[in-house]
Design an enzyme around this catalytic site. Structure first.
Site: not given
Ligand code: BES
Ligand code: ZN
Ligand code: ZN
Length: 505
Positions: A280, A354
């Protein structure tokens, strides 16, 4: 924190401050002021109606010759909702928070004009919002003077009207259940707010075990080799890059009859989500210590349902990992096999939630559940879609979803439904495995996460709650603090209370 009901006359309360809830109505308001003076046998130093009109969000602190009185606005009487009562109560409490006040008395709003809302519901709502408004996470300050110190030790709920005495039993019940639910929500907030160097899978497991010792539920912790034996390769894959071993936490509460099908609640427990190799951006990454908001909610829900003595059997499942980049970490393009045998192409290591939920949700089948509800901070897309006002609900059973929507409206821990239509399914097809963990196109991110989970659901009614938008906040609201909010605890506890109440009838 002690919350009690005092049905004797108000001047005997000996509180250091009194919170009164006021409508935006000049006539009612001046009557109320006169009543307060009479009840407390005091004189209110003049209050200008320009400063305070009883509008929503208005609060004012006035001094009498003997007391401090806080007036908190409810807005127009004809537009009253239970949520406005919660908010006005929370604002009143926040107003006294910084004063050196140990005992505060809060007026129970005796307005039975709200349709379908009993005095017990009002008392429960006011108890919960008081406890939530008082929350702070200050254990890591060493200089206590530098931060807000909370002096309030006791809240006395009272009524201006003696007639409320006949509802004493209902009020006591509202306070009791409200205290349990408020404290359980604050417990979930505490777990979430712990930094990830303190809160890693083994630590969460330890805290669950400690809580199980205090409550009537059991906790079983599966370690890495047990997770390996079960073939939960989603959990193992995500945990591969971390120094911290994964844990799979199983909680069991037996409040129902021996053969009653259990309700299963599953919580995403990612104690830190760096994104892994699909790392990230650094801005805002610290918030990802809160990526175990679903797990924290499940712990809070267990604390609540056991103390409320619900007549249900409930299982809690928490797949718990840390998602880190490393030489040993799983990588984009890897293929892993989940607990139910389906193969997954890991297109993005940041779509890790997931993967661990896939194992937990397919594992849930073994309980032959009455219903399965999962809570997860799953997608950033849900924050874009709906903002921090509600969580998202999706699932395979409209009756269950509607019951959850109702519980959301009752508690204001609200949800909004998104569809899981068949047309979305091909968007997570993989060219190399049964399914892909992120969409081929950058669309419908929240729904595609739901569609992914749907492939791992057994033969049971299922609802998925994406709480990414509500579990963490960047600024406070009336009774939600900044950072962890404990969202989902009030919602799912209310849903389970409703299910338990059905059995009584
Ligand atoms: N934990 C994150 C989702 C999240 C983002 C929660 C911001 C709270 C605030 C999750 O694991 C994630 O990173 N999801 C990705 C999925 C994508 C790579 C398909 C996302 O939401 O960008
Ligand atoms: Zn994530
Ligand atoms: Zn995550």
């Amino acid at each position: 924190m002690k919350i009690i009901f005092e049905k004797t006359s108000i001047e005997k309360l000996k509180a250091q401050a009194y919170i009164f809830l006021c409508y935006q109505d000049k006539k009612l308001f001046s009557e109320e002021l006169r009543l307060i003076e009479e009840l407390l046998n005091c004189k209110i130093a003049s209050i200008s109606l320009e400063d305070f009109e009883g509008k929503e969000k208005q609060t004012v602190l006035v001094y009498t010759d003997k007391h401090r009185i806080i007036l908190s606005g409810l807005g127009l009487k004809e537009k009253l909702t239970l949520e406005k009562v919660r908010k006005a109560t929370a604002r009143g409490i926040k107003k006294v928070k910084s004063h050196k006040i140990k005992t505060v008395a809060v007026e129970i709003l005796q307005d039975l004009t709200l349709k379908g809302v009993e005095i017990e519901d009002i008392t429960r709502a006011q108890t919960i919002s008081s406890l939530l408004a008082l929350y702070s996470f200050d254990k890591y300050y060493t200089k206590k003077d530098d931060q807000e110190i909370h002096y309030i030790k006791e809240i006395i709920l009272f009524s201006q009207y003696n007639s409320l005495g006949k509802y004493a039993k209902e009020i006591q019940e509202g306070i009791r259940s409200g205290t349990v639910i408020g404290e359980s929500t604050n417990m979930a907030r505490d777990l979430g707010n712990e930094p990830s160097n303190v809160m890693f899978p083994a630590e969460l497991a330890k805290r669950v075990q400690a809580l199980a010792r205090l409550n009537k539920f059991s906790a079983q912790i599966l370690n890495k080799s047990q997770i390996e034996k079960l073939g939960m390769r989603g959990v193992l894959g995500v945990a591969q890059g971390s120094e911290h071993e994964p844990k799979f936490i199983i909680m069991e509460y037996k409040g129902g009859k021996k053969n009653d099908k259990p309700y299963v609640v599953v919580g995403k427990g990612v104690t830190f989500d760096s994104g892994g190799i699909s790392i990230k951006p650094s801005a805002g990454m610290a918030m990802m210590k809160l990526d175990m908001g679903g797990a924290a909610a499940v712990v809070g829900i267990f604390n609540a349902i056991t103390q409320l003595d619900l007549k249900l059997n409930v299982i809690g499942l928490i797949p718990c990992v840390e998602n880190m980049p490393d030489g040993k970490a799983f990588k984009p393009g890897d293929v892993i096999k989940a607990y139910n045998g389906l193969t997954i192409e890991v297109d993005n290591t940041d779509a890790e939630g997931r993967l661990i939920l896939a194992d937990a949700l397919s594992y849930a089948s073994k309980y032959k559940p009455a219903a399965v509800i999962d809570l997860a901070t799953l997608t950033g897309a849900s924050v874009i879609a709906i903002g921090s006002v509600a969580s998202i609900v999706m699932g395979n059973d409209q009756k269950l979803i509607d019951q959850i929507i109702t519980a959301g409206d009752q508690t204001y821990d609200r949800v909004w439904q998104l569809p899981l239509w068949d047309e979305y399914d091909k968007m997570i097809d993989s060219e190399i495995a049964d399914v892909r963990n992120s969409g081929v196109v950058k669309q419908a991110g929240t729904i595609l996460a739901g569609m992914f989970l749907k492939r791992f659901i057994g033969d049971y009614p299922w609802a998925h709650l994406d709480i990414a938008a509500t579990a963490m906040r960047s600024s406070e609201t009336d009774y939600d603090p900044k950072n962890a909010t404990g969202s989902g605890v009030r919602l799912v506890t209310q849903y389970l209370m409703n299910e338990s109440n059905k059995l009584k009838k």
